[in-house]
Design an enzyme around this catalytic site. Structure first.
Site, mmCIF file in Angstrom:
data_model
loop_
_atom_site.group_PDB
_atom_site.id
_atom_site.type_symbol
_atom_site.label_atom_id
_atom_site.label_comp_id
_atom_site.label_asym_id
_atom_site.label_seq_id
_atom_site.Cartn_x
_atom_site.Cartn_y
_atom_site.Cartn_z
ATOM 1 C CE LYS A 83 30.059 -21.377 -23.719
ATOM 2 N NZ LYS A 83 30.779 -22.473 -24.369
HETATM 3 O O1 G3P Z 1 32.942 -25.478 -23.798
HETATM 4 C C1 G3P Z 1 33.535 -25.348 -22.576
HETATM 5 C C2 G3P Z 1 33.979 -26.616 -21.886
HETATM 6 O O2 G3P Z 1 33.042 -27.634 -22.014
HETATM 7 C C3 G3P Z 1 35.410 -26.973 -22.090
HETATM 8 O O3 G3P Z 1 35.757 -28.272 -21.716
HETATM 9 O O4 G3P Z 1 37.358 -30.140 -21.491
HETATM 10 O O5 G3P Z 1 38.133 -27.942 -22.427
HETATM 11 O O6 G3P Z 1 37.601 -28.164 -20.018
HETATM 12 P P1 G3P Z 1 37.310 -28.648 -21.401
#
Ligand code: G3P
Length: 219
Positions: A83
């Site tokens: 990633k």
């Molecule tokens: O892994 C990245 C992403 O899915 C993060 O989610 O909820 O922290 O914006 P969030």
């Protein structure tokens, strides 16, 4: 739509894997840090639990260092997807690693144009963040729609991974749009099972059955 779990927590992954509906795992430096183990160790353990694409993110920010770190992460297990962030260096590293047949998930995507750059660099997956755009008062799901359309227009093979999904509604909308993958925290995967009519329906089936057959047994 493929379901990925957005966690590095082994207990959550064991529980989700047991349901047989998990296609992969996404992690990021915040999620790895939460578990407290070195990334190589944690990713290797995750690969033992889930047989699918497992995203492991680099922490380097310069292309050369990203490429080196990416190669190391890819060597952990054949299922590892490296990633990389959607920066100039990240896209440069994506171009190099993709040519070496290392699969790259380009993350932190917030515009359709960024997604086009990732596809052109040979990304295996693009990760647009829905919830974080919603947080700014925008409609994050529109971004998924735009990217799916652009990729379809030109036949880009890059898979769209709707990330930062925070609710069952997000999951349904991403699937309706045709996102290839949705990644979500364990609690969102768990919530996909729920409906009160499923619970009350099951309760009634069991009561009706019990009424007749418990009475027969007693008789
Ligand atoms: O892994 C990245 C992403 O899915 C993060 O989610 O909820 O922290 O914006 P969030």
């Amino acid at each position: 739509m493929k379901i990925f779990v957005d966690t590095a927590n082994l207990e959550e992954l064991r529980a989700a894997a047991a349901w047989g509906i998990v296609d992969g795992v996404t992690t990021n430096p915040s999620l790895i840090a939460k578990e407290g183990n070195p990334i190589e160790e944690q990713i290797a353990k995750i690969c033992e639990i889930v047989d699918g694409d497992i995203s492991a993110e680099v922490v380097a920010i310069e292309a050369k260092a990203m490429i080196e770190e990416g190669r190391k992460l890819a060597a952990i297990h054949p299922n590892v997807v490296v990633k990389l962030p959607l920066t100039r260096d990240g896209i440069q590293a994506t171009s190099v690693l993709s040519k070496e047949d290392i699969r790259v998930n380009v993350t932190l995507c917030f515009t359709a144009n960024q997604a086009m750059l990732a596809a052109k660099a040979g990304a295996y997956i693009i990760s647009p963040f829905v919830g974080r755009l919603d947080d700014l008062g925008m409609t994050g799901m529109e971004l998924i729609e735009e990217i799916v359309t652009i990729y379809d227009n030109y036949g880009y093979p890059t898979q769209v991974l709707a990330a930062s999904l925070r609710s069952p509604l997000h999951v349904k909308e991403a699937a309706l749009i045709g996102s290839h993958i949705g990644t979500m925290p364990f609690k969102v995967v768990d919530s996909l099972f729920n409906h009160p009519l499923t619970d009350s329906g099951l309760e009634r089936f069991l009561k009706d059955y019990e009424k007749v057959f418990a009475a027969q047994k007693a008789g």
